[in-house]
Design a protein around this motif. Structure first.
Motif, PDB file in Angstrom:
ATOM      1  N   ALA A  64       1.145  -1.487   0.016  1.00 21.45           N
ATOM      2  CA  ALA A  64       0.032   0.266   0.499  1.00 21.45           C
ATOM      3  C   ALA A  64       1.145   1.067  -0.041  1.00 21.45           C
ATOM      4  O   ALA A  64       0.716   2.273  -0.359  1.00 21.45           O
ATOM      5  CB  ALA A  64      -0.604  -0.509   0.686  1.00 21.45           C
ATOM      6  N   ILE A  65       2.040   1.105   0.944  1.00 24.37           N
ATOM      7  CA  ILE A  65       2.926   2.110   0.484  1.00 24.37           C
ATOM      8  C   ILE A  65       3.557   2.596  -0.270  1.00 24.37           C
ATOM      9  O   ILE A  65       3.741   3.461  -0.955  1.00 24.37           O
ATOM     10  CB  ILE A  65       3.584   2.290   1.913  1.00 24.37           C
ATOM     11  CG1 ILE A  65       2.497   2.547   2.881  1.00 24.37           C
ATOM     12  CG2 ILE A  65       5.324   3.303   1.910  1.00 24.37           C
ATOM     13  CD1 ILE A  65       3.678   2.306   4.472  1.00 24.37           C
ATOM     14  N   SER A  66       4.113   1.587  -1.133  1.00 21.38           N
ATOM     15  CA  SER A  66       4.891   1.264  -2.521  1.00 21.38           C
ATOM     16  C   SER A  66       4.061   2.628  -3.174  1.00 21.38           C
ATOM     17  O   SER A  66       4.344   3.286  -4.186  1.00 21.38           O
ATOM     18  CB  SER A  66       5.022   0.106  -2.559  1.00 21.38           C
ATOM     19  OG  SER A  66       5.606   0.575  -4.405  1.00 21.38           O
ATOM     20  N   ARG A  67       2.261   1.842  -3.006  1.00 17.92           N
ATOM     21  CA  ARG A  67       1.323   2.548  -4.634  1.00 17.92           C
ATOM     22  C   ARG A  67       1.272   4.077  -4.189  1.00 17.92           C
ATOM     23  O   ARG A  67       1.357   4.550  -5.275  1.00 17.92           O
ATOM     24  CB  ARG A  67       0.220   1.431  -4.327  1.00 17.92           C
ATOM     25  CG  ARG A  67      -0.667   2.072  -5.394  1.00 17.92           C
ATOM     26  CD  ARG A  67      -1.782   1.030  -5.494  1.00 17.92           C
ATOM     27  NE  ARG A  67      -3.281   1.477  -6.352  1.00 17.92           N
ATOM     28  CZ  ARG A  67      -3.417   0.032  -7.128  1.00 17.92           C
ATOM     29  NH1 ARG A  67      -3.424  -1.217  -6.811  1.00 17.92           N
ATOM     30  NH2 ARG A  67      -3.760   0.634  -7.976  1.00 17.92           N
ATOM     31  N   ARG A  68       1.212   4.065  -2.852  1.00 16.98           N
ATOM     32  CA  ARG A  68       0.903   6.016  -2.341  1.00 16.98           C
ATOM     33  C   ARG A  68       1.894   6.145  -2.449  1.00 16.98           C
ATOM     34  O   ARG A  68       2.021   7.618  -3.377  1.00 16.98           O
ATOM     35  CB  ARG A  68       0.939   5.650  -0.764  1.00 16.98           C
ATOM     36  CG  ARG A  68       0.524   6.718  -0.030  1.00 16.98           C
ATOM     37  CD  ARG A  68      -0.209   7.315  -1.005  1.00 16.98           C
ATOM     38  NE  ARG A  68      -0.678   8.801   0.052  1.00 16.98           N
ATOM     39  CZ  ARG A  68       0.013  10.433  -0.810  1.00 16.98           C
ATOM     40  NH1 ARG A  68       0.884  10.077  -1.488  1.00 16.98           N
ATOM     41  NH2 ARG A  68      -0.145  11.123  -0.912  1.00 16.98           N
ATOM     42  N   PHE A  69       3.081   6.248  -2.972  1.00 15.48           N
ATOM     43  CA  PHE A  69       4.441   7.080  -2.558  1.00 15.48           C
ATOM     44  C   PHE A  69       5.386   6.838  -4.265  1.00 15.48           C
ATOM     45  O   PHE A  69       5.927   7.066  -4.650  1.00 15.48           O
ATOM     46  CB  PHE A  69       5.750   7.219  -2.034  1.00 15.48           C
ATOM     47  CG  PHE A  69       5.414   7.592  -0.568  1.00 15.48           C
ATOM     48  CD1 PHE A  69       5.036   8.575  -0.425  1.00 15.48           C
ATOM     49  CD2 PHE A  69       5.135   6.556  -0.150  1.00 15.48           C
ATOM     50  CE1 PHE A  69       4.489   9.315   1.317  1.00 15.48           C
ATOM     51  CE2 PHE A  69       3.877   6.919   1.616  1.00 15.48           C
ATOM     52  CZ  PHE A  69       4.368   8.312   1.982  1.00 15.48           C
ATOM     53  N   SER A  70       4.098   5.624  -4.720  1.00 19.12           N
ATOM     54  CA  SER A  70       4.766   5.733  -6.412  1.00 19.12           C
ATOM     55  C   SER A  70       4.805   6.538  -7.399  1.00 19.12           C
ATOM     56  O   SER A  70       3.689   7.196  -7.297  1.00 19.12           O
ATOM     57  CB  SER A  70       4.064   4.446  -7.039  1.00 19.12           C
ATOM     58  OG  SER A  70       4.637   4.202  -8.285  1.00 19.12           O
ATOM     59  N   PRO A 111       1.801   5.225 -10.267  1.00 15.50           N
ATOM     60  CA  PRO A 111       0.467   4.180  -9.352  1.00 15.50           C
ATOM     61  C   PRO A 111      -0.159   3.838 -10.358  1.00 15.50           C
ATOM     62  O   PRO A 111      -0.759   2.991  -9.917  1.00 15.50           O
ATOM     63  CB  PRO A 111       0.263   5.345  -8.812  1.00 15.50           C
ATOM     64  CG  PRO A 111       0.200   6.148  -9.081  1.00 15.50           C
ATOM     65  CD  PRO A 111       1.784   6.273  -9.635  1.00 15.50           C
TER      66      PRO A 111
END
Length: 510
Positions: A279-285, A288
């Motif tokens: 979830a964090i990876s998608r949020r800061f990608s 996204p």
């Protein structure tokens, strides 16, 4: 001789190394079979450790769990069926890559970042555990009470997707922990005159039932299903590893740090670390929109997190005797059987064994690369093992394991009862991990509560008079307050939403 030299001397024996290798292969096999979890692999391995010395016994646990967590990525990538819950977060992403003909790239990244994540978590364990042990030596019954309660709180409210169901599971575990004479007063509780129940419920038998027998029952109830592989041949797994490290070093580092931190938190585990990291990876990608289409970024961060969390979970287990996840809950039972009582004094009385465990962690993550490569190449055959052949073998292992704990048929009955209980719980989406932690931490919680009340002369203010105890108490109460407030807000919103929906439909006809 230094502690590190003594630790090397403990593991550099052919029987110890052979045990680690065999446990690694077993973990790879179990992890690669869809539905068989890493905790189940450990549960099946426990009876075998009764006949081992402490170092090979713990080493087998370490190697088996590390390999099983990684191996869960293989069926998730090739079949879209996660081998373990820790792989579920990015199964869809990895399978999308397979559909595009990039299975070797996805599996290569899983293998690389699983090993790197495990090594990162091990370094954190090596440097923080001895330091925390020095602090833990200052702990009294007040601090241990709050630590145990914090672990149970995290398991129920943070480690479960549905806090109310997590609390139900926890209360079941705490009830099981009260059975028998093993309590501060030494009074029989819930034994119903049965001599076998006077000694309490055997933890190993209960655990084998909850994790292994329940899975056998679920497979029998659901029927065996074989899924065809989209990409049957796997190419070069090592191609582009240097470019992957250069491109995704931020995601890898962030996943490692977050996974280790979640692992240290009592009651969490690798599956929670993977979901949060994805979830964090998608949020800061920066891209996204690519997530869900077969994008490697989320896979890298999640697989780094779930492997680094394994070593992180050993920090509270070794230092405080409080399991970080369901795997270390099982390991703590093995440590007690072997006379290695977890806690800060273990670092003083038996430091060479502790450092031997650290070295085994490093060895397990290094051999993961060649062993993992071989498993991926053999995945086509491993994934074709029919469930109707596998489940009877697993059930036979369960029965032998439950009987071997103290050579009584009663423990087999306990195992079967908890197998049915685990099946019913999971059919109703009640998590099993809080129940296991309740069984493990229940006696510790009760013992330290009674001791603290005697010290404080019956005053609850005594639990907040020491600085560390007060800090732990405030954190625990804040988590309870936040969870209760969230539940009440959700209850308030539900009737309001129903009223709005009814208003939109207009008045009803009589």
């Amino acid at each position: 001789m230094s502690t590190m030299e003594a630790a090397f001397g403990l593991i550099l024996h052919w029987n110890v190394l052979a045990t680690i290798m065999a446990a690694a292969l077993f973990g790879l096999f179990v992890g690669a079979i869809p539905g068989l979890t890493a905790t189940m692999a450990i549960a099946l391995l426990v009876p075998v450790t009764f006949f081992m010395d402490p170092v090979p016994a713990v080493g087998a646990m370490v190697a088996c769990s590390a390999m099983a967590i990684f191996a869960g990525d293989i069926p998730g990538t090739l079949l879209r069926i996660p081998g373990t819950p820790a792989s579920a977060a990015y199964t869809n992403e990895a399978f999308r890559m397979t559909q595009k003909g990039e299975a070797e790239r996805a599996l290569g990244a899983n293998l690389l970042f699983s090993a790197v994540g495990g090594l990162f978590g091990t370094l954190v364990l090596m440097f923080t555990a001895p330091w925390l042990a020095e602090i833990a030596l200052k702990f009294s019954s007040f601090e241990y009470f709050w630590m145990a309660l914090l672990g149970l709180t995290c398991a129920a409210f943070i480690g479960a997707s549905a806090p109310v169901k997590g609390l139900i599971s926890l209360l079941i575990g705490l009830f099981v922990a009260t059975i028998g004479l093993n309590n501060p007063a030494g009074v029989p509780r819930f034994a119903f005159g049965n001599a076998n129940l006077m000694g309490g419920i055997d933890f190993i038998s209960a655990m084998i039932g909850l994790f292994a027998v329940s899975e056998v029952l679920r497979t029998v109830a659901g029927g065996a299903r074989q899924a065809p592989m989209v990409q049957a041949s796997i190419g070069n797994l090592f191609r582009g590893w240097g470019r992957l490290l250069k491109t995704y070093w931020r995601q890898q580092l962030r996943g490692n740090i977050l996974g280790t931190a979640i692992g240290v938190l009592p009651g969490s585990g690798a599956d929670i670390a993977a979901w949060v990291s994805y979830a964090i990876s998608r949020r800061f990608s920066k891209t996204p929109e690519k997530f869900g289409t077969g994008h490697l970024e989320g896979i890298v961060e999640s697989t780094s997190a779930n492997n680094s969390s394994l070593a992180g979970a050993w920090v509270p287990a070794l230092v405080f005797g409080i399991p970080g996840d369901s795997i270390t809950a099982v390991v703590i039972g093995v440590l007690y059987v072997k006379g290695l009582n977890p806690g800060p004094t273990l670092f003083l009385t038996d430091p060479q064994t502790i450092y031997a465990v650290f070295l085994i962690f490093i060895l397990a993550n290094l051999i993961m690369i060649p062993f993992g490569w071989g498993t991926i190449k053999l995945a086509k055959q491993i994934l074709r093992v029919p469930s109707k052949m596998l489940m009877p073998i697993i059930l036979a292992f369960c029965i032998v394991g439950a009987f071997a704990t103290n050579n009584t048929v009663f423990n087999v009955s306990v195992m079967l009862v908890f197998g049915v209980l685990g099946f019913v719980m999971e059919e109703n989406e009640i998590p099993i991990a809080p129940c296991i932690l309740g069984i493990v931490l229940g006696p510790m919680l009760e013992q330290n509560f009674v001791t603290s009340m005697i010290k404080a002369d019956g005053s609850f203010l005594g639990f907040f008079e020491r600085p560390i105890a007060a800090s732990l108490g405030v954190v625990t109460l804040l988590i309870w307050s936040w969870s209760l407030a969230s539940y009440l807000l959700a209850r308030q919103r539900s009737p309001h939403a129903a009223d709005v929906q009814a208003a939109g439909r207009g008045p009803t006809k009589p």
